[in-house]
Scaffold this motif. Structure first.
Motif, PDB file in Angstrom:
ATOM      1  N   THR A 180       0.773  -1.814   0.140  1.00  0.00           N
ATOM      2  CA  THR A 180       0.280   0.290   0.230  1.00  0.00           C
ATOM      3  C   THR A 180       0.880   1.301  -0.377  1.00  0.00           C
ATOM      4  OG1 THR A 180      -1.517  -1.123   0.881  1.00  0.00           O
ATOM      5  CG2 THR A 180      -1.984   1.059   0.964  1.00  0.00           C
ATOM      6  N   CYS A 181       1.850   1.269   0.974  1.00  0.00           N
ATOM      7  CA  CYS A 181       2.891   1.954   0.630  1.00  0.00           C
ATOM      8  C   CYS A 181       3.693   2.615  -0.582  1.00  0.00           C
ATOM      9  CB  CYS A 181       4.063   2.235   1.555  1.00  0.00           C
ATOM     10  SG  CYS A 181       3.806   2.039   3.293  1.00  0.00           S
ATOM     11  N   ALA A 182       4.164   1.085  -1.180  1.00  0.00           N
ATOM     12  CA  ALA A 182       4.603   1.664  -2.556  1.00  0.00           C
ATOM     13  C   ALA A 182       3.902   1.673  -3.521  1.00  0.00           C
ATOM     14  CB  ALA A 182       5.856   0.436  -3.204  1.00  0.00           C
ATOM     15  N   GLU A 183       2.255   1.805  -3.695  1.00  0.00           N
ATOM     16  CA  GLU A 183       1.290   2.011  -4.405  1.00  0.00           C
ATOM     17  C   GLU A 183       0.609   3.845  -4.480  1.00  0.00           C
ATOM     18  OE1 GLU A 183      -2.336  -1.278  -7.006  1.00  0.00           O
ATOM     19  OE2 GLU A 183      -3.039   0.129  -4.337  1.00  0.00           O
ATOM     20  N   HIS A 184       1.271   4.128  -3.095  1.00  0.00           N
ATOM     21  CA  HIS A 184       0.500   4.997  -3.061  1.00  0.00           C
ATOM     22  C   HIS A 184       1.415   6.403  -3.946  1.00  0.00           C
ATOM     23  CE1 HIS A 184      -0.094   9.048  -0.513  1.00  0.00           C
ATOM     24  NE2 HIS A 184      -1.644   8.609  -0.992  1.00  0.00           N
ATOM     25  N   VAL A 185       3.202   6.151  -4.192  1.00  0.00           N
ATOM     26  CA  VAL A 185       3.813   6.559  -4.889  1.00  0.00           C
ATOM     27  C   VAL A 185       4.095   6.732  -5.898  1.00  0.00           C
ATOM     28  CG1 VAL A 185       4.810   8.201  -2.937  1.00  0.00           C
ATOM     29  CG2 VAL A 185       5.651   5.638  -3.675  1.00  0.00           C
TER      30      VAL A 185
END
Length: 179
Positions: free
Chosen positions: A24-29
């Motif tokens: 989720t953290c990676a997908e956000h950026v």
């Protein structure tokens, strides 16, 4: 003689928990990378694999062999934000191997957000706040089992890249917020 696992590994159950959050953290950026390399799906695939691992659809052994693929995508980008976004995806994929990579995914994502903003420090702080908002209590508990960055050389939080410079500062801030 049985070799003890690194404290940075976490149990498989904990790695499956934190893999979803790291994805989720990676997908956000991820849009920062996709804007520069729209035809390169390696970071997107790494995020999908991290999620599949979190659901129990993939095993750690298979993912250990493929964990560097998304990191190579960083060479397809030129801006600091896009490069960091690709590295966030690679770190998320690495959670199957070692749970500490979840903090690496979060740090690279925060670095990507900061690199893409006019006010870098405010953007990093906002990204970290957003990341904490995506974190369940179970994920927070699992992440608290990791040693403080820079104190244990048995994994990615040792004295290397994740423990130094901006990435180390970001991880320290995240770990302090969890404490």
């Amino acid at each position: 003689m049985t070799r003890a696992l690194s404290a940075q590994t976490l149990s498989e159950e904990d790695r499956r928990l934190v893999a979803e959050w790291a994805a989720t953290c990676a997908e956000h950026v991820l849009p920062l990378f996709e804007a520069e390399a729209p035809d390169d799906d390696r970071p997107h695939d790494a995020i999908a694999r991290a999620r599949a691992f979190s659901r129990g659809e993939l095993d750690a052994a298979g993912e250990i062999r493929r964990r560097f693929v998304a990191g190579r995508a960083a060479h397809a980008a030129s801006s600091a934000g896009a490069v960091s976004a690709a590295r966030a995806a690679a770190q998320a994929a690495g959670v199957a191997h070692m749970g500490a990579h979840a903090l690496g995914a979060a740090a690279y994502a925060a670095r990507a957000a900061g690199a893409a903003a006019e006010d870098r420090s405010a953007a990093v702080a906002a990204e970290l706040a957003w990341q904490r908002g995506q974190m369940s209590d179970e994920v927070a508990t699992a992440l608290c089992r990791l040693p403080p960055v820079g104190t244990d050389d048995s994994g990615p939080l040792g004295h290397g890249l994740l423990a130094s410079g901006e990435l180390g500062s970001i991880i320290r801030a995240l770990q302090a917020a969890l404490a």
